[in-house]
Design an enzyme around this catalytic site. Structure first.
Site, mmCIF file in Angstrom:
data_model
loop_
_atom_site.group_PDB
_atom_site.id
_atom_site.type_symbol
_atom_site.label_atom_id
_atom_site.label_comp_id
_atom_site.label_asym_id
_atom_site.label_seq_id
_atom_site.Cartn_x
_atom_site.Cartn_y
_atom_site.Cartn_z
ATOM 1 N N ASP A 78 3.101 -7.917 8.083
ATOM 2 C CA ASP A 78 1.651 -7.970 8.194
ATOM 3 C C ASP A 78 1.319 -8.203 6.648
ATOM 4 O O ASP A 78 1.904 -7.673 5.586
ATOM 5 C CB ASP A 78 1.205 -6.665 8.589
ATOM 6 C CG ASP A 78 1.386 -6.386 10.091
ATOM 7 O OD1 ASP A 78 1.078 -7.165 10.821
ATOM 8 O OD2 ASP A 78 1.830 -5.370 10.105
ATOM 9 N N ASP A 80 -1.946 -7.912 4.068
ATOM 10 C CA ASP A 80 -3.557 -7.480 3.559
ATOM 11 C C ASP A 80 -3.879 -8.270 2.441
ATOM 12 O O ASP A 80 -3.042 -8.309 1.315
ATOM 13 C CB ASP A 80 -3.424 -5.800 3.427
ATOM 14 C CG ASP A 80 -3.029 -5.138 4.666
ATOM 15 O OD1 ASP A 80 -2.991 -5.885 5.909
ATOM 16 O OD2 ASP A 80 -2.715 -4.103 4.665
ATOM 17 N N ASP A 159 -2.702 4.781 -1.595
ATOM 18 C CA ASP A 159 -1.913 6.466 -1.465
ATOM 19 C C ASP A 159 -0.624 6.544 -2.478
ATOM 20 O O ASP A 159 -0.564 7.194 -3.241
ATOM 21 C CB ASP A 159 -1.489 6.746 -0.049
ATOM 22 C CG ASP A 159 -0.716 5.324 0.656
ATOM 23 O OD1 ASP A 159 -0.357 4.333 -0.243
ATOM 24 O OD2 ASP A 159 -0.675 5.189 1.926
#
Length: 467
Positions: A78, A80, A159
C-alpha cells in the site's frame, strides 16, 4: 496558467492550523545514493497523486510504511501520501476520490487498471494536540484528529521513527525528522516521544509495535517495550471493529507466528484471542493444539509470502479449532449425539471468543461451514462424497482436514483418500468408494454406523385414494 488557476480556487482552508513549529528541527535530507530506493518499486499512481498535488501548489510526499519498505528493498503493498492540502482540497483534484473516517478524515483516491483497483490513501499533515479539550479523552486516547498542521508536527505525530520518513519522487529525496534511517541500520524499532503517552493516545500502537517488529525482524527499543505490559488493558477501550482489523493485519502479515510470540513476550496475548490464552502458555515443544495452530500459521505465512490469497475465515477457524475440539469432546462425553455436540461446541467457542475480540459475522459463517464439514469427510459411501465436493467452501474444508491429518489428529489415510478422490475420474471414484466401504465394514470401532433404511409400508389403492 493551470497552476495559478488551481492555486486560486484551492486556497488554504481556514481550518488549517498555520504554524511553523517543528519540535524535531529541520529534517535530514537523504539523497538517492544513500537511501537507494529503486524507482521500479514505486507505484505509478502514488507518484501521480504527488505530482497532481504539487502542480496545484501543495506539498506532497509518499510517507510511512511505504518508505520504510522501499528503503528495505521491499515492494510496498500500500502507498500513503501526506500533504498540506486539506481533505476537501484533495477531493476536488481527483475524479475518483472520497472522504472517509471520523476520528481522522482522509481521502481515498482510486485508480482502475488491468488488475485490481489501487487505492492511494491521502492524509493531511496533522497538528500536535494538547491534552485538554474534546479531542482527547481522560485516558489520553485521541478521539478526534481533524486539526491540521505542518510537516514537522505531522512527523512528530507518527508512531515509530522508521515510519516517519517522507519521500519526494520528483527529487528522489527522503526527509528524515527522527533518525528513522539510523534506526533501520541498527534494526531497532523506536517510538517517537514518550512511549507511554503515545500508547495512551492510541492503544493500537502496541499491536503495531509487535507486528512491525515481527515483519522487519527489528528489536523493540527497551523504552518502547517496557510500558506495553502495564498499558495492555487500554486495548479494551478500542472499538471492536478497529481491534479486529489490527489483529487481522497481524495474523496476515506473513510473519504471524513470530508476531503471536511477540504478543506473549509483551504480555498482550491474554484477552485478545481467548484461544491464545492457553495455546501460548504451553511450551514451545508442545504438541496437539500448539502444533496445529503453529502449522496452520506457518502455511498461512508461506502463502502470503508467495503472494497467494488467504481466507480470514479459514485462518480464524484454525486458531479456534483446538478450543472447539475440546468443547466438542466434552459434549460427546456428556452423551450428546455427534452433530448436535459439534453444533453446541461451535456456539460455545464463538460465544467465549466474543468476550475478547469480536470476529465479523461474514468470517464466522465461513468458520462454521468449515467446521461442519469435518465429520462429513468420514462418510465416503453413496452420494455423500459427491454432495460434499459440490459445497461452496469444500476446498477450505478439505485443506482444513489435511491440516488435521498432518498433526496426527486425523488419520492421514483419510486425507490421502480424498486427495485421490478429487483427482480421479468417475470410475476411479467408484473404486475408491468401494474400497472405503470394505474398509468400513472391516473396522469394528468405526466412528459412525450406517443406519438401515426401513422399507416403506405397502399401501393399497384404497389407502392412496383416501389420502
Amino acid at each position: 496558467m493551470i497552476t495559478k488557476f488551481f492555486k486560486r480556487i484551492l486556497r488554504r482552508d481556514p481550518m488549517v492550523k498555520h504554524t511553523q513549529a517543528n519540535l524535531a528541527g529541520a529534517p535530514k535530507r537523504i539523497p538517492k545514493k544513500s537511501h537507494r530506493i529503486a524507482p521500479h518499486l514505486l507505484s505509478k499512481n502514488a507518484v501521480k497523486v504527488t505530482q497532481t498535488l504539487q502542480q496545484a501548489g501543495f506539498e506532497a510526499f509518499i510517507v510511512g510504511g511505504a518508505v520504510r519498505d522501499l528503503v528495505l528493498g521491499i515492494e510496498p503493498k500500500d502507498f500513503d501520501v501526506a500533504t498540506n492540502a486539506t481533505p476537501d482540497q484533495v477531493q476536488r483534484l481527483f475524479r475518483k476520490a472520497r472522504l472517509i473516517g471520523r476520528r481522522f478524515q482522509i481521502v481515498h483516491v482510486t485508480f482502475f487498471g488491468k488488475g485490481h483497483p489501487e487505492i492511494i490513501e491521502v492524509s493531511t499533515f496533522r497538528a500536535l494536540l494538547d491534552n485538554a479539550g474534546d479531542h482527547v479523552a481522560e485516558s489520553g486516547r485521541i478521539l478526534r484528529d481533524n486539526v491540521w498542521g505542518s510537516q514537522g508536527e505531522d512527523a512528530a505525530r507518527r508512531d515509530f521513527t522508521i515510519n516517519a520518513m517522507y519521500y519526494e519522487p520528483s527529487t528522489e529525496t527522503v526527509l528524515d525528522y527522527h533518525g528513522g534511517m539510523a534506526d533501520m541500520q541498527r534494526k531497532t524499532l523506536r517510538m517517537i516521544g514518550d512511549p507511554a503517552k503515545r500508547y495512551r493516545e492510541d492503544p493500537v500502537r502496541m499491536l503495531r509495535a509487535i507486528r512491525f517488529a515481527a515483519k522487519t525482524g527489528f528489536n523493540l527499543d527497551s523504552d518502547t517495550r517496557s510500558p506495553i505490559a502495564k498499558l495492555g488493558r487500554l486495548l479494551q477501550d478500542v472499538p471492536a471493529a478497529r481491534l479486529f482489523d489490527e489483529i487481522l493485519k497481524l495474523l496476515m502479515s506473513g510473519y504471524s507466528w513470530a508476531a503471536i510470540q511477540g504478543l506473549r513476550e509483551a504480555g498482550l496475548h491474554h484477552g485478545l484471542l481467548p484461544l491464545l490464552d492457553h495455546i501460548l502458555d504451553e511450551s514451545e515443544n508442545a504438541v496437539g493444539a500448539n502444533g496445529f495452530v503453529k502449522l496452520a500459521l506457518a502455511n498461512t505465512d508461506q502463502r502470503i509470502q508467495s503472494g497467494k490469497s488467504v481466507s480470514a475465515g479459514f485462518l480464524f477457524a484454525t486458531l479456534l479449532w483446538p478450543d472447539l475440539l475440546k468443547n466438542w469432546k466434552a459434549n460427546l462425553a456428556k452423551g450428546m449425539a455427534n452433530i448436535p455436540a459439534l453444533q453446541d461446541a461451535m456456539d460455545e467457542t464463538i460465544a467465549t471468543q466474543s468476550s475478547g475480540m469480536t470476529i465479523q459475522r461474514r468470517f464466522e459463517s465461513d468458520m462454521r461451514e468449515i467446521w461442519s464439514m469435518q465429520p462429513r469427510f468420514e462418510r465416503r459411501v453413496g452420494r455423500y462424497p459427491y454432495r460434499l465436493i459440490e459445497m461452496p467452501r469444500f476446498r477450505a474444508g478439505y485443506d482444513f482436514m489435511l491440516l488435521r491429518c498432518a498433526t496426527g489428529e486425523q488419520n492421514p489415510a483419510l486425507g490421502q483418500w480424498w486427495t485421490d478422490f478429487i483427482a480421479a475420474d468417475p470410475a476411479g471414484q467408484e473404486a475408491l468408494m468401494t474400497s472405503a466401504k470394505t474398509e468400513l465394514g472391516n473396522t469394528t470401532n468405526s466412528p459412525t454406523k450406517r443406519r438401515r433404511r426401513r422399507k416403506p409400508k405397502s399401501t393399497s389403492p384404497a389407502e392412496v385414494s383416501s389420502s
